[in-house]
Every structure is written in structure tokens, then in C-alpha cells.
Design a protein around this motif. Structure first.
Motif, PDB file in Angstrom:
ATOM      1  N   ASP A   1      -6.322   5.096   4.914  1.00 19.55           N
ATOM      2  CA  ASP A   1      -7.749   4.993   4.619  1.00 19.55           C
ATOM      3  C   ASP A   1      -8.086   3.637   3.997  1.00 19.55           C
ATOM      4  O   ASP A   1      -9.155   3.077   4.246  1.00 19.55           O
ATOM      5  CB  ASP A   1      -8.190   6.110   3.657  1.00 19.55           C
ATOM      6  CG  ASP A   1      -8.061   7.493   4.260  1.00 19.55           C
ATOM      7  OD1 ASP A   1      -8.106   7.601   5.505  1.00 19.55           O
ATOM      8  OD2 ASP A   1      -7.903   8.468   3.499  1.00 19.55           O
ATOM      9  N   VAL A   2      -7.183   3.116   3.164  1.00 19.14           N
ATOM     10  CA  VAL A   2      -7.440   1.844   2.485  1.00 19.14           C
ATOM     11  C   VAL A   2      -6.844   0.657   3.209  1.00 19.14           C
ATOM     12  O   VAL A   2      -7.139  -0.497   2.879  1.00 19.14           O
ATOM     13  CB  VAL A   2      -6.900   1.886   1.036  1.00 19.14           C
ATOM     14  CG1 VAL A   2      -7.539   3.020   0.248  1.00 19.14           C
ATOM     15  CG2 VAL A   2      -5.378   2.005   1.010  1.00 19.14           C
TER      16      VAL A   2
ATOM     17  N   MET B   1      -6.436   5.534  -5.616  1.00 16.91           N
ATOM     18  CA  MET B   1      -7.620   5.965  -4.874  1.00 16.91           C
ATOM     19  C   MET B   1      -7.345   7.281  -4.162  1.00 16.91           C
ATOM     20  O   MET B   1      -6.232   7.524  -3.695  1.00 16.91           O
ATOM     21  CB  MET B   1      -8.012   4.874  -3.868  1.00 16.91           C
ATOM     22  CG  MET B   1      -8.275   3.522  -4.514  1.00 16.91           C
ATOM     23  SD  MET B   1      -8.682   2.224  -3.312  1.00 16.91           S
ATOM     24  CE  MET B   1     -10.274   2.813  -2.727  1.00 16.91           C
TER      25      MET B   1
ATOM     26  N   THR C   1      -1.815  -1.432  -3.854  1.00 15.36           N
ATOM     27  CA  THR C   1      -2.865  -0.425  -3.754  1.00 15.36           C
ATOM     28  C   THR C   1      -2.212   0.942  -3.642  1.00 15.36           C
ATOM     29  O   THR C   1      -1.341   1.146  -2.786  1.00 15.36           O
ATOM     30  CB  THR C   1      -3.765  -0.681  -2.533  1.00 15.36           C
ATOM     31  OG1 THR C   1      -4.288  -2.006  -2.593  1.00 15.36           O
ATOM     32  CG2 THR C   1      -4.906   0.324  -2.486  1.00 15.36           C
TER      33      THR C   1
ATOM     34  N   VAL D   1       0.880  -1.171   0.000  1.00 12.53           N
ATOM     35  CA  VAL D   1       0.000   0.000   0.000  1.00 12.53           C
ATOM     36  C   VAL D   1       0.917   1.220   0.000  1.00 12.53           C
ATOM     37  O   VAL D   1       1.636   1.469   0.973  1.00 12.53           O
ATOM     38  CB  VAL D   1      -0.925   0.030   1.230  1.00 12.53           C
ATOM     39  CG1 VAL D   1      -1.840   1.250   1.165  1.00 12.53           C
ATOM     40  CG2 VAL D   1      -1.738  -1.242   1.342  1.00 12.53           C
TER      41      VAL D   1
ATOM     42  N   THR E   1      -2.574   5.247  -3.358  1.00 11.58           N
ATOM     43  CA  THR E   1      -3.455   6.342  -2.935  1.00 11.58           C
ATOM     44  C   THR E   1      -2.740   7.669  -3.127  1.00 11.58           C
ATOM     45  O   THR E   1      -1.515   7.753  -3.020  1.00 11.58           O
ATOM     46  CB  THR E   1      -3.859   6.226  -1.451  1.00 11.58           C
ATOM     47  OG1 THR E   1      -2.715   6.480  -0.620  1.00 11.58           O
ATOM     48  CG2 THR E   1      -4.426   4.853  -1.129  1.00 11.58           C
TER      49      THR E   1
END
Length: 277
Positions: A170-171, A164, A154, A131, A156
Motif C-alpha cells: 500500500d505504501v 502505518m 517505512t 519497507v 506497516t
């Protein structure tokens, strides 16, 4: 020095330092003198090691952002310049004995030091998921490399320009739940580490964090990088990030009290927290 290159909003320097490369373990950092011989910058700057190649003469790479005269000077170095540096410094990340599922959380250029950790984990048969985040697309470090090596990646950004919209934390709950993570490894600003630790505690899984306290000497003498950490005996002590860290168990770091000496810390003066900044 070997090479200097710009990577989006950051700079990456690769130096020939065979002894450092030989002694390196994931999580170690360097102490780099900045400003040249005619400078008032007496203290070194600490930089996490991004990559090591022992087979190429012993090279070490670190990544940084320009945020002041010291790092601006460093960004101006060119091939054949020399750097005064010491390392490897600090305590590295502990690695699991058995294969487990690991989520790597990196914010801004803090992500840079997680790739050697991920390599070591994969050599032990661990699953790795990334992430990564930053304020904008050019401040997310290592997205392509993460996609190549991880099961999932992922991304962000706070402005929504990549992946995102939002922050890595947050994720993080969704990623932990989806991959059934066993442990989290995190690097980035202190607020990111605080939030990531809160998520890991909620899921009742361990988290290892590499803290970004300012480490001037890198060897535990100057005491500029102290922060409150709870020991195995439950007692809070003011420990040096450069020597006892920079890697700590996240749930042991009293993030809300960083910058103070908590009243209940061993040896603290009575009457409440005292600011140490």
C-alpha cells in the motif's frame, strides 16, 4: 548449533557451518532436516539465510515461524544440539554494477533475508530504503536494524499496531516516488510479491523477488516447487524455484498462474491450465 533465540513472533537459529558461510551469497537458502532421527518427516524445510559471520568460526543464522510439527521441533533445539543441513542452495540476488537507489520490501519474516542483500548493495555505493510489514507489530522483522542502516524505513501493520495501517504494497508507490527508486528487492508471501511486482511494473523499474514456494529437496529433484516463469525468449517454462530460483525477475513470474501449468507453457498438455498442487 550455537544459539537459539526468540525474536517477537519468530525464532532465530545460529549454527556453525563454515563451508556454508564461505560459499554464501545474498539470496541463498538452507535445506534443513527436521524432526530428528525418528520421524516421518522425510523432506527438508527450506529457510532463507538471514546472516552470516565468516569470522566467528563460520556461523549462519536463519529465521522462521512455527507453523507445523517440523518448525515446532526446530524451535525446541538448544545449544549443543546438532542439525542436518545442506547449503548454500539456490541462485542469489544479482547486484547492480553501478550505484543505484534500491527499495527493499519485506513482509513478515521474509524480511530476514534482505539484510545481507542491503549490506552488499551499500558496499557498492547504493542507497537503500526499507519497507517492512506484517500482520501485527510482533510480526514485523528487523525494524530496528533497518532503521540503523537505511536512508529511510517505512513500517506497516495490518492492525495498525506499528507504523502505518495497511500492507507494505500500500505504501510502496509513495516510497518509490519519494526516493526515485531504480530497483526493488522483495521477499515475503507470494501475494505480497505479486502486488509489489505490479507496483514496480507501473513505475517501469525492475524488481527482483525471492519466492516462497515449498522446496522439499532443495536440489531440483522432487519438483514440488515448480512455477511458471517467462524466459528471455518470451516462452513460459515450468521452472524449479530451488535451482533456477529462488530469485527471479518479478515481471517474469506469472503469479496469477502459480499452482497451475498454463496451457501455453512449454510442454504443457493442451486444453487450458492444469492444477499442480
Amino acid at each position: 548449533m550455537l544459539t537459539t533465540r526468540q525474536v517477537d513472533a519468530y525464532h532465530a537459529l545460529t549454527v556453525v557451518a563454515p563451508r556454508i558461510a564461505e560459499g554464501f551469497r545474498p539470496g541463498h537458502f538452507l535445506g534443513v532436516a527436521v524432526g530428528g532421527p525418528h520421524t516421518s518427516m522425510l523432506t527438508r524445510r527450506a529457510f532463507f539465510i538471514h546472516d552470516v559471520k565468516p569470522d566467528y568460526g563460520g556461523t549462519v543464522e536463519f529465521v522462521f515461524a512455527v507453523d507445523g510439527p517440523g518448525t515446532a521441533w526446530l524451535a525446541g533445539r538448544r545449544a549443543r544440539d546438532t542439525l542436518d543441513l545442506v547449503g548454500p542452495l539456490g541462485r542469489p540476488f544479482p547486484l547492480p554494477r553501478d550505484p543505484v537507489t534500491c527499495v527493499m520490501v519485506g513482509d513478515e519474516y521474509g524480511s530476514a533475508m534482505l539484510f545481507t542483500v542491503a549490506d552488499a548493495l551499500q558496499r557498492r555505493g547504493c542507497r537503500v530504503d526499507f519497507v517492512l510489514g506484517g500482520a501485527s507489530a510482533d510480526r514485523v522483522f528487523g525494524a530496528m536494524r533497518a532503521r540503523r542502516m537505511a536512508e529511510t524505513t517505512t513500517l506497516t501493520t495490518e492492525d495498525g499496531s506499528l507504523g502505518m495501517r495497511g500492507r507494505v504494497t500500500d505504501v510502496l508507490p509513495g516510497v518509490i516516488a519519494d526516493v526515485r527508486a531504480d530497483v526493488v528487492y522483495a521477499s515475503g508471501p507470494m501475494e505480497t510479491l505479486r502486488r509489489a511486482t505490479a507496483v514496480a511494473v507501473e513505475f517501469d523499474i525492475p524488481i527482483q523477488v525471492a519466492v516462497e514456494e515449498r522446496m522439499a529437496c532443495g536440489i531440483g529433484v522432487c519438483m514440488t516447487c515448480v512455477l511458471p516463469v517467462i524466459g528471455d525468449d518470451g516462452v513460459t517454462r515450468m521452472v524449479r524455484a530451488c535451482v533456477e530460483g529462488p530469485v527471479f525477475r518479478g515481471e517474469r513470474v506469472r503469479f496469477d498462474d502459480v499452482g497451475t501449468i498454463p496451457f501455453d507453457a512449454l510442454g504443457a498438455p493442451g486444453g487450458g491450465s492444469r492444477n499442480v498442487s
